[in-house]
Design an enzyme around this catalytic site. Structure first.
Site, PDB file in Angstrom:
ATOM      1  N   HIS A   1       0.503  -0.868  -0.130  1.00  0.00           N
ATOM      2  CA  HIS A   1       0.482   0.143   0.024  1.00  0.00           C
ATOM      3  C   HIS A   1       0.913   1.612  -0.618  1.00  0.00           C
ATOM      4  O   HIS A   1       0.710   1.754  -1.045  1.00  0.00           O
ATOM      5  CB  HIS A   1      -0.243  -0.098   0.977  1.00  0.00           C
ATOM      6  CG  HIS A   1      -1.630   1.628   1.573  1.00  0.00           C
ATOM      7  ND1 HIS A   1      -2.472   1.567   0.448  1.00  0.00           N
ATOM      8  CD2 HIS A   1      -1.252   1.999   2.531  1.00  0.00           C
ATOM      9  CE1 HIS A   1      -2.823   2.497   1.035  1.00  0.00           C
ATOM     10  NE2 HIS A   1      -1.988   3.362   1.894  1.00  0.00           N
TER      11      HIS A   1
ATOM     12  N   CYS B   1      -0.030  -4.672 -16.656  1.00  0.00           N
ATOM     13  CA  CYS B   1      -1.293  -3.331 -16.456  1.00  0.00           C
ATOM     14  C   CYS B   1      -1.106  -3.630 -15.104  1.00  0.00           C
ATOM     15  O   CYS B   1      -1.630  -3.340 -13.914  1.00  0.00           O
ATOM     16  CB  CYS B   1      -2.833  -3.701 -16.910  1.00  0.00           C
ATOM     17  SG  CYS B   1      -3.277  -5.300 -16.440  1.00  0.00           S
TER      18      CYS B   1
END
Length: 563
Positions: free
Chosen positions: A184, A488
């Site tokens: 994160h 991606c």
């Protein structure tokens, strides 16, 4: 001088004095409360509500990905199941502080055991609990320090509520002792363009106030730097700033080989920033935002409105939309909220959509209608591509592509996120118009390491040669069939790894918009032959760290030869 190794995020370099995150609040003692149950219950409810509102306010201020994370944390704070766990302890005569501490810890263990999306949410529980306990004690919650001057922030890791509102005029760089390139903290560092080195385990030894150089491009932190080293770092930072302000050009290698650079987006509202930062289209549009905050599936009309807004922002550009990637690891009451022992290997992605095919058909209907609605654009319509997540078989590929084309969607492909689809890429390309490699999940399934579980974060590295070999399989199959292969996952945002991926056969790269400038600049320093040589060097290594080192050495030797 000492060098501390970690994983750099981007190509930035910064320097400054260290300021450390405060240690967590000490655990409350398990002692009887001197207040009545009603008094303790009232205190806890007020504290939880206040923390939830604070998180929502921080999210609204921060916007972007941070807002989504903080809204999820606020909902978690007021979760009825968690409230019941706290009440049970209060009824037993415990203090509010200990009831919150113990209930949150118990709930955290349950979510961690589930893994996947819920495992990620479990890590956020610690931060919520700390904030509630701090409010009950009447003290400030541990958070970002404020030494009164710009600083390099050193922490074990950062909670979403802390990263959301970092003052970029004061925080010169981030160093964490835990986490990896897909953590994160790493994702938000890319989003905010913060110089960062994560997973630098020995950074725990850094002392308050000492000057360090944070060199993300070299994956290291330099302690006790000399004046010359500090001067060189300043020059590099200035050169990088100048390069970032240069005119934006299409993504390409030094020999002119085109490598379109696309954006990963989670909401239509992010389109304008992506365009400003030079995105040549969208390589991954995540549609989950329409579904995850609802108790029922969004209507076709609601979806069509969002997709039309997205397509209108990219006239004449490619826009790749991923259909809903949810299931047992992101439970939705209208899709699949049944408990599974191992949700990462369960009914998720296309598997979940096939089990509730009406949701998939409605999404394809909305996409087809949005495509038709934007075809009247004077600047030309967007080039809509659709893809299915978590495809593991040739049969699944044939099913999705056929269904998408039944709805008039002309370009349909699949995401390659599991080894089976990479190994069968040549057969998958018989049906799919394109493939897009999701390196986050591909790494997770190749290394058998939950990408949301901190205890195995060291395995979650897309530089691992096993992952790179699978990328090469897909690249070769795409080249043989004359079909495009995109990347991606977070790997595309790593500038040197982006070069390697192109060398392995990737034809487009999609990433967080703030990573585009660094990747564009790095591609321009290598030819296609260079990229292939650098990729071969990485493939010859035995592990992720040595693959990164080998690629760095190959790139450096090539530059030295040119000089």
């Amino acid at each position: 001088m000492t060098e501390l190794r970690g994983v750099g995020i981007g190509l930035g370099v910064a320097q400054g004095p260290v300021a450390r995150m405060a240690e967590p609040l000490p655990a409350p003692k398990d002692a009887p409360s001197e207040r009545s149950v009603d008094e303790e219950s009232s205190r806890v409810r007020e504290a939880v509500a206040a923390v939830a509102r604070e998180l929502e306010e921080r999210g609204n201020t921060a916007g972007g990905a941070a807002r989504d994370v903080l809204e999820a944390q606020a909902m978690m704070a007021e979760d009825p199941t968690l409230e019941a766990e706290v009440d049970t302890r209060l009824q037993a005569g415990k203090t509010g502080e200990w009831a919150v501490y113990d209930a949150f810890a118990s709930f955290r263990e349950q979510l961690t055991a589930l893994g996947g999306y819920l495992g990620e949410r479990a890590a956020d529980l610690d931060d919520v609990a700390q904030r509630v306990i701090a409010r009950l004690r009447g003290v400030a919650a541990p958070g970002i320090p404020d030494p009164g001057h710009p600083f390099v922030l050193v922490a074990t890791d950062l909670a979403p509520a802390d990263t959301a509102l970092l003052d970029l005029d004061k925080v010169l760089a981030l160093i964490t002792t835990e986490g990896g390139p897909t953590s994160h903290t790493a994702i938000l560092a890319r989003e905010k363009s913060i110089v960062a080195v994560v997973g630098a385990a020995h950074a725990a030894s850094l002392t308050e106030g000492e000057t360090v150089i944070v060199d993300a491009a070299a994956n290291l932190v330099v302690t006790s730097p000399s004046d010359d080293e500090l001067a060189r770092a300043l020059t590099r930072a200035a050169d990088r700033a100048a390069a970032a302000s240069a005119p934006i050009t299409p993504g390409a290698l030094a020999d002119g080989t085109a490598v379109p650079l696309l954006a990963n987006l989670g909401k239509p509202g992010g389109a304008s920033e992506a365009v400003e930062l030079g995105a040549e289209g969208v390589g991954l549009f995540r549609t989950e935002f329409l579904f995850l905050s609802s108790s029922s599936a969004p209507t076709v009309e609601e979806q069509r409105t969002a997709y039309t807004e997205l397509l209108a922002a990219f006239p004449g550009k490619k826009v790749v939309v991923r259909v809903l990637d949810a299931g047992a690891d992101k439970p939705l009451p209208f899709l699949n909220d049944a408990h599974e022992e191992n949700p990462a290997l369960g009914l998720r992605g296309l598997r979940a959509l096939r089990a509730s095919e009406d949701i998939l058909r409605e999404q394809l209907t909305a996409l087809a209608e949005a495509d038709a609605a934007t075809r009247r654009s004077p600047e030309g319509p967007a080039d809509l591509w659709v893809m299915a997540p978590m495809v593991s078989t040739v049969e699944e590929t044939e099913y999705f592509v056929s269904l998408a084309k039944d709805y008039g969607l002309k370009t349909a492909g699949v995401m390659v996120e599991v080894p089976s689809s990479a190994l069968l890429a040549d057969r998958i390309f018989r049906h799919a118009d394109f493939a897009s490699i999701g390196t986050n999940d591909l790494t997770q399934y190749t290394l058998a390491a939950d990408r949301l579980l901190g205890s195995v974060a060291s395995f979650q590295d897309p530089w691992h040669p096993a992952v790179l070999r699978l990328v090469r399989e897909v690249g070769a199959a795409g080249a043989a069939s004359g079909k495009p292969v995109g990347i991606c996952g977070e790997a595309a945002a790593d500038p040197l790894l982006a070069v390697v991926l192109v060398g392995l056969g990737a034809t487009t790269l999609s990433m967080a918009p703030t990573a585009l400038a660094d990747v564009r600049a790095t591609l321009l320093t290598h030819t296609l032959d260079d990229a292939r040589r650098i990729a071969e060097a990485a493939l010859a290594a035995d592990g992720a760290a040595t693959a990164r080192e080998a690629a760095t050495a190959a790139a450096s030797s090539q530059k030295a030869a040119e000089q």
